[in-house]
Enzyme design. Sequence first.
Site, PDB file in Angstrom:
ATOM      1  N   GLU A  90       4.156  40.126  -9.338  1.00 39.79           N
ATOM      2  CA  GLU A  90       2.809  39.751  -9.677  1.00 39.79           C
ATOM      3  C   GLU A  90       2.047  40.584 -10.138  1.00 39.79           C
ATOM      4  OE1 GLU A  90       0.857  37.281  -6.899  1.00 39.79           O
ATOM      5  OE2 GLU A  90      -1.042  37.869  -7.420  1.00 39.79           O
TER       6      GLU A  90
ATOM      7  N   LYS B  43       4.507  39.358  -4.468  1.00 41.28           N
ATOM      8  CA  LYS B  43       3.026  39.149  -4.616  1.00 41.28           C
ATOM      9  C   LYS B  43       2.114  40.096  -4.358  1.00 41.28           C
ATOM     10  CE  LYS B  43       1.930  34.860  -5.006  1.00 41.28           C
ATOM     11  NZ  LYS B  43       1.360  33.526  -4.736  1.00 41.28           N
TER      12      LYS B  43
ATOM     13  N   ARG C 108       0.936  -1.151   0.072  1.00 43.97           N
ATOM     14  CA  ARG C 108       0.218   0.010  -0.158  1.00 43.97           C
ATOM     15  C   ARG C 108       0.922   1.273  -0.197  1.00 43.97           C
ATOM     16  NH1 ARG C 108      -3.628   0.313  -2.269  1.00 43.97           N
ATOM     17  NH2 ARG C 108      -2.738   2.287  -3.140  1.00 43.97           N
TER      18      ARG C 108
ATOM     19  N   LYS D  19       2.331  24.611  -4.494  1.00 42.63           N
ATOM     20  CA  LYS D  19       1.036  24.338  -3.851  1.00 42.63           C
ATOM     21  C   LYS D  19       1.222  22.936  -3.978  1.00 42.63           C
ATOM     22  CE  LYS D  19      -1.276  28.197  -5.645  1.00 42.63           C
ATOM     23  NZ  LYS D  19      -2.317  28.938  -6.587  1.00 42.63           N
TER      24      LYS D  19
ATOM     25  N   ASP E  29      -1.033  37.769 -13.369  1.00 39.97           N
ATOM     26  CA  ASP E  29      -2.075  36.855 -12.727  1.00 39.97           C
ATOM     27  C   ASP E  29      -3.423  36.932 -12.953  1.00 39.97           C
ATOM     28  OD1 ASP E  29      -2.726  34.985 -10.381  1.00 39.97           O
ATOM     29  OD2 ASP E  29      -3.480  36.641  -9.540  1.00 39.97           O
TER      30      ASP E  29
END
Lengths: 283, 283, 283, 283, 283, 283
Positions: free
Chosen positions: B200, B166, B99, B134, B221
Amino acid sequence: MLPITREILDIVDRALEEDLAFHDPTTACLVPPDQQGRAVVLAKAPGVLAGASVAGAVFSRMDPALTAQAVKQDGERLRPGDHILHIEGPASGILRAERTALNLIQRMSGIATLTSLYVKAVEGYPAHIVDTRKTAPGLRYLDKYAVRMGGGRNHRLNLADGILVKDNHIAALQARGVSLRETVERAVKLAPHTLKVEVEVETVEQAREALEGGAHILLLDNMNVEDMAEAVALAKGRAMTEASGGITLETVRAVAQTGVDIISVGALTHSVAALDISLDFQP
Amino acid sequence: MLPITREILDIVDRALEEDLAFHDPTTACLVPPDQQGRAVVLAKAPGVLAGASVAGAVFSRMDPALTAQAVKQDGERLRPGDHILHIEGPASGILRAERTALNLIQRMSGIATLTSLYVKAVEGYPAHIVDTRKTAPGLRYLDKYAVRMGGGRNHRLNLADGILVKDNHIAALQARGVSLRETVERAVKLAPHTLKVEVEVETVEQAREALEGGAHILLLDNMNVEDMAEAVALAKGRAMTEASGGITLETVRAVAQTGVDIISVGALTHSVAALDISLDFQP
Amino acid sequence: MLPITREILDIVDRALEEDLAFHDPTTACLVPPDQQGRAVVLAKAPGVLAGASVAGAVFSRMDPALTAQAVKQDGERLRPGDHILHIEGPASGILRAERTALNLIQRMSGIATLTSLYVKAVEGYPAHIVDTRKTAPGLRYLDKYAVRMGGGRNHRLNLADGILVKDNHIAALQARGVSLRETVERAVKLAPHTLKVEVEVETVEQAREALEGGAHILLLDNMNVEDMAEAVALAKGRAMTEASGGITLETVRAVAQTGVDIISVGALTHSVAALDISLDFQP
Amino acid sequence: MLPITREILDIVDRALEEDLAFHDPTTACLVPPDQQGRAVVLAKAPGVLAGASVAGAVFSRMDPALTAQAVKQDGERLRPGDHILHIEGPASGILRAERTALNLIQRMSGIATLTSLYVKAVEGYPAHIVDTRKTAPGLRYLDKYAVRMGGGRNHRLNLADGILVKDNHIAALQARGVSLRETVERAVKLAPHTLKVEVEVETVEQAREALEGGAHILLLDNMNVEDMAEAVALAKGRAMTEASGGITLETVRAVAQTGVDIISVGALTHSVAALDISLDFQP
Amino acid sequence: MLPITREILDIVDRALEEDLAFHDPTTACLVPPDQQGRAVVLAKAPGVLAGASVAGAVFSRMDPALTAQAVKQDGERLRPGDHILHIEGPASGILRAERTALNLIQRMSGIATLTSLYVKAVEGYPAHIVDTRKTAPGLRYLDKYAVRMGGGRNHRLNLADGILVKDNHIAALQARGVSLRETVERAVKLAPHTLKVEVEVETVEQAREALEGGAHILLLDNMNVEDMAEAVALAKGRAMTEASGGITLETVRAVAQTGVDIISVGALTHSVAALDISLDFQP
Amino acid sequence: MLPITREILDIVDRALEEDLAFHDPTTACLVPPDQQGRAVVLAKAPGVLAGASVAGAVFSRMDPALTAQAVKQDGERLRPGDHILHIEGPASGILRAERTALNLIQRMSGIATLTSLYVKAVEGYPAHIVDTRKTAPGLRYLDKYAVRMGGGRNHRLNLADGILVKDNHIAALQARGVSLRETVERAVKLAPHTLKVEVEVETVEQAREALEGGAHILLLDNMNVEDMAEAVALAKGRAMTEASGGITLETVRAVAQTGVDIISVGALTHSVAALDISLDFQP
C-alpha cells in the site's frame, strides 16, 4: 455496552476464523512476535457509536495479551477524530484483528447512526422507531442492539416472540374459505397467551375487520397517510397501530403525524452503510 | 449457481435458528400442517440476481418436503416482476422460511447489483472491479460470490491468501527503523513462495520505493488521479497496480482512465442496499 | 511458542473428549481429588522440540488448577533426559491428561526433528525445505507449525492460498483440447491477482512450455537431477523452481545441488515417527 | 467397510474445511463447472487397504453429484496398480477433494499395512497384536479401525473402557504409603464392575504382587523375554498377560514366544508411514 | 463438587441459549444494568444435594461479574431452609439465570435424593445400588454424577465400557442357531480384553448356561427372589450377580437379601422428581 | 408428528454420541454386520404417545439403512401391547440405537401421559393446562411438544416470548422504592409491543395493584382457592388469570373451578415418570 456473552463470542470467533486471522503471512513475515504497540480506533465521520465492546472483544480473542479500553460508550455521538477504543499489546495481534474488529463496529455504528436519523425525524411525535427481522443472517442480536443504541426499539427478536398475521397468512386462510375476521379470531384464541396478536392490513376496511376479530395491534402496511390516519382513529382505545412499508427519512415525519404508535423501518438493518471508522497503529 | 456446501448450510441453519423459525406460533395457530401451497419469489426492482440457490436451500432445510425451482440463474439481470424461484410444498414451511430466505437473497442481489454498476462504469477500460475483506462477519463467502455474480472479481478471501503490506505494517516497521524499501524486500524474501507481495502506498515517492523493494503489486491508496497515473506509468512492466480508497460510482471511471489494473471498492460489501425481492404466496 | 488460539483449543478439547479423559475410572478409583503432584515432561531421544505450549494447554484444559511451565522452547534441540515442561497441580488431572498431551507433543516434535534433518542435509545450498498439504486431517496447523520449528518453511496452507496447476488439472484441460501453455496462460489471466501461478511439470519440454505460458513457479515433479538442473537453468530469472516427488534424506542433497529454490517433502508430515517423550510423575 | 457415521463425517468435513477445498482458485480458474470426469484411486505400493469408504465420503461431501465405487474392500491386500475406488462426476469436485481423500486413505492404509506385518510376524502363536491410545488426536476411531483392518485388535478406545493401573498411578499411591498390592486391591474393589483391572508391572516381583492383589491382566512393560516368560508362567490360569514397550518387528516374534496373550504396539498408530496411493484423473 | 469441564459448560451454555436468557425483555425493562444484588439458593424440601457447582456455573456463564459461593457441598443432606449457594453481583444476571440454574440443581438433587433412599433401604447388605443408561439424553454425565452423590455407583457410562449381552442379542444369535452358551463363549473370546462379559438371564437355567459359557457377571432380569437366590448361589465364586428389572423402594430390600452384588435401578434417572429448591433474591 | 429438524437431529446425535453408540463392543462381538432384523417398539403400560418420529430418527441416524414405520401417531392413547414403531434393517443398528430411542420416547410419552391426566381432571372447565420453563436442560422443545401431545398448551418457550414480572423482579424494584403498581406500569410502557405483561401476585391486594398498573395477565401464585376466586372475579374483563404453584392432580379441579383461564404445572416436565415402552427384537 453490550455484554460479551457466548453468543457474541461465537460471532467474533467465526469472523476471525473466516479471515484466517491467526494465519496472516503478512504480519508473520514482518512483525516480530515480541513487538508491542498501541492503536486507536477512531471515527472518520459523524455518527452514533455501537459495537465498541464487540470490537474490543475481537482483539482479546485474537490475543489475550491485548487490552481494549473504551473511550466512548455505545450510544454516544461521534465526531470525526473522536477516539473510540485504545488498544495495547502485541503489535502482531493488533494488525491481525484490525479488519474483523472494524467490520463489526462499522456495521453496528452504521445501523445506530441511521436509526438516530429516523428517531430525530419523528421528534415531538409519540411514535417509536422500531426495526424488523430484515437483519443480516447470523448478526441479528448485533443488528438489533445497534438499533437500540441509535434510540430505536426492537420489534420481534424472532418468529416466536409475537404473533404477526401477515398478508401471506391471510391468503393461506382465505384459500380455505376463512375470512380475515375469522382468521384474527382464531389467532387470538389459539395464540400463546403471553403474546399479542398483530395483524397486517392494507386498507381501512381490513383494519376494521381485524379490529372486530380482536387484533391487539394493527400493522398498517404501505398505506397512504390519509388512510393511515383513518385507521389510527378507528383503532384508538382498541388496538395499537404500527406503520410499515417503504418508509424513508423523507416520509417518516408525515407518517408519525398520523398518530401511529410505532413505525417499523426495514432499511435500518437491511440497507446499512458502514460508518467510517478506522484504526491508527501507533508503534 | 452457488453449490450448497456444508459451509452454506451452516449459514442457512444458523439463520433459521436465530429466527426460531421452527417455533413460529403465528403459523402454528393458523395453518394446518397438511395444507399445501405454492409461492413465487419475485423481483420488485431492477437489478442483478445472486443467491437463488441459497434462498432455495432455506426452504428445503426448513422442510425437506419443500421444493424450490430456480427460474432465473444467479448473474442474470432482473426486471420488476421477474419470477426468480417457484416454491412448492407445505404452506407452513413456506411461511416460516420466507423471511430468512429473503434476507439472504436480498443482500446478495443487492451486492451483485451494486457491483454491476461499478463494472459498467468502467466499461472499455481494462480495470477489474474487485471487493475487499470488508464483508459482513460470517457471510464472507456469500458476499464475495455475489460480487462475482455482479461481474466483479474477488480480492483476498482471507488474510492468508495474499501478502498485503498496509500502512499499519509499514508504521510498525518504521518504528523499528526499517524503511519502506527494506520492509518490502523483507516481505518478498520471507513470504510464502506462492503469494505475491502487494504494498500500500500513498504517494508516487512511496510507489517508487516499493517498486525498488520488489513489490509485485502496488495498492494506490487514496491518491488523486494525477498521482495515480504517474504511479501506474512507473509500475508499467514491473508491477500490477490497484486503486483503492473512497472510490464511488461518480469517480470510478476517472480512476479507470489512469490505467490501473484493479479497482477495489469496499462499499460493494460494507454498504449494501438490499434489492427489493418479495415472496408471493399462492395458496 | 505457538499461541493457544481457539483453533488450537478446539483440537485439544476434541482430543480430550475423544479419550473421555474427564471420565477416567482408573484415576477416579485410586487418586483422591485433593492429592497434589508434580510431573516432568522429558525427552527420551534426541530431536527438535515442537508443541510445548500445546501440551501445556492440554493440562490446563483438563483442570485450570494445573500449571505448565515450559523449560525448553519450541525449536530447541533436545537430548535424552532434557526437561521440557514442569507440570504442577492436582495429581488426578496430570494422570488424565498425560496421554493426550504426549500424543500431541510427540507427533509435533517428530515432525520438527525429521524436518531438521532435511534442512541440515541441504546446508550450504539456497534451497528451502517446505512441507505439503499431506498432513493429518484436522492437524494441519500443528503439522505446519512443527515444520517451521524444524527449520523448514510452509507451502500452501490450504487450496486457496496459491495457484498450483497439477498434472490432473493439465489432463482435464487437455481433454478439452487446451495445451499446457494455454492452460498456464489462462491461469495467469484468471487467478486472483495476489497469487502466483505454479505449474507442475515432469519434463524439460513441459517446463519450457509452462515458462512460455507465464508460470511464476515451476514444480519439477519426479525429475532426475540432470533434467532438473536443465529446467532450473531454463527458469533462471524467469521463474522460481521447486523440486518435488519421492525425495528422501538420501537424495535431497543431490536435488539441492541442482539449484532449485524450494524442495517440498511430503514425508515430513505424512510419514511421521513420534519422538520419544514421556511424563514422569513426581508425587 | 467403515460405516460413514456423523463422527466420520465430522472428520471429513473438518478436513475439507481446513483445506478450504470449496474455495480452490486453481480449479475455479481452469475447470468449467459442467465438465464431467472420472478418476481412479489406485495403489502405488503393496500393502493392506483401509479407509476406502472414508475416502469415498470425501468426494460425496465435496459434491453430492460425485459417486465413489469401491473396487477393493478394506482389509484386502493391495498390489501396485490395483484399483481401489472409481470416482465419477463433476471434474472440479474430483480435483478439489483429491488431497483430502488421499490424506485419509494413505494414513489408514499405512496403519493397516504396518499392523499386518506385526500380525504376520507372530503367526503360529496365540498372541493378539493390539494398538494403544497413542493415536493422532481427532483420528482415534479411524486409526483403531485401520488396526482391525490389518488383522490387529483394539486395546482401550478411551480412558473409560478399562482400568489400567500404570506406573504413574502406582507412584502416586506409593507417595501416600500404599503398596502395589494394596493399590491393586483397591482398584479391584472400586472399579466399575464391568471393567477388568489391568496392572502395569516391570519386574517379576511386581507381577507377583499384582496377582496377589487380584489383577485380571498384567501389563508386562519393557521386560526382557526371560522375565516375561516367568511372569507369564506365574499368571497362568490367574490372569491374562500383555507385553508392551518398545516392541519392534524384529523383536515381536520372540515376545510372542513367551506365551503372552496380547502384544501392544504404540508404533502402529504413533509412527505411521503413509501408504503410497494416488488418484489418476481420467477426463 | 463436580469440576466444571468443557462438557459441563456445553450443557450450561446450551441451556442458557435454549432459554434465550441473554434476551430477557422482562429484566431488560425493569432492572437497571448497574443494580447489584444478592440471592440465596435454598432447599424447600429435605433431600440430598447434587449440582451446586453446576448451578454456580450457570450464573458465572451468564455474567462473569456474578460470583457463586457454595455453602453446602454435593452429597450433603439438605433440610428445608438450608442455604446452598450465595450469589452476588448484577441483579439482572441473577434474574436471567435463575430458572436455568434451578432446572439443573433440582433435577440433580432429585436424583441424588432418590438414590439415597435406595441406598438406605439396602443398608446392612453388601449390594451396591447402581444406575443404568436410562438417563435424560444429553445429561448423562450429570445424571450419573448425581447418583454417586446419593451414595450409588455407576453402571456403564456408555455402550463401550462393558459387554452386556442382553435378551435382544441372545435372540439375534438364536435366530442364527447359536445357543446362549455359545453366545457367551463367543463374547468372552472376542470382547476387548479389558472388559468383563455380563449376560442377561431370566431363569435359573439360563444362569447356569451363561456361567458355563464363562460369563463374568450375571444380570438377573425380572426374577422373583427365590430364583434370584438360587442363581446367586449358583454363581458364588464364579461370577458377580446383578439384579435388575422393576425394582422399587418397596422391593429392593428383599432383593438385597438374596445376596446379589449389585442392584440396578432405572428409575433413579428415568423417573426423577425435581427436589424443591428455590432462589430468593435479596436486593 | 414432530418434524425432524436440525434442532431435533442435534439432540439425537448428541444422545447417540454420549452413548458411544457407534462403538458398541457387545454388538460388534456378536452380530455380523450383514444380519438383518426387525423390531417392534411397543407399549408396556397405558398412556399417551409422544416422540414416535424422534425415536424413529434415532434409528435412521444410527444407520441410514434402518427404516422406522410409525404404527401409532403422537397424541394417540396407548394400551399395553400396542405397537408404536416397526423397525427394519441391519440387526446391529437396531441393537445399538435401542436405548437412545427408548430414552427419548419414554420421557416424552411420560410427559404426554401426565399432561393428559391434568387435562382430563379439569374437563368441563375452560381452564387450559400449560407447562412452564422447568424442563430438562437441552430438551425443552421435546418436553413442550410432549405437553401439547398430552392435550396441554405451552407457556413461554423461552425468556424472550413473554413478559413475566415475578416475585424477584418485584423485590428488585421495591428495593429501589418502586411500588408494584409502578413496576407494572413501567413494564407495560417499556415492553416490546408484541408481548403481553403478566404479573405474579400472591394476594388479592397485589392482584388489584397489578390490574391498576395495567397487567394483561395475572399469575396467581400459591393462592388458596378462595383468594383465587376473588382475584379471578376482580380480573374479569380486564385481564386473563393463570393459577400456579404446587398444583397437583388432587387439587387441580378445585383450582379450575375458580374460573382461571390457565393452570400452569411445573411437574409436567420437572418430575417426569418414564412411560414403560420397550423394544422387541424379531430376528
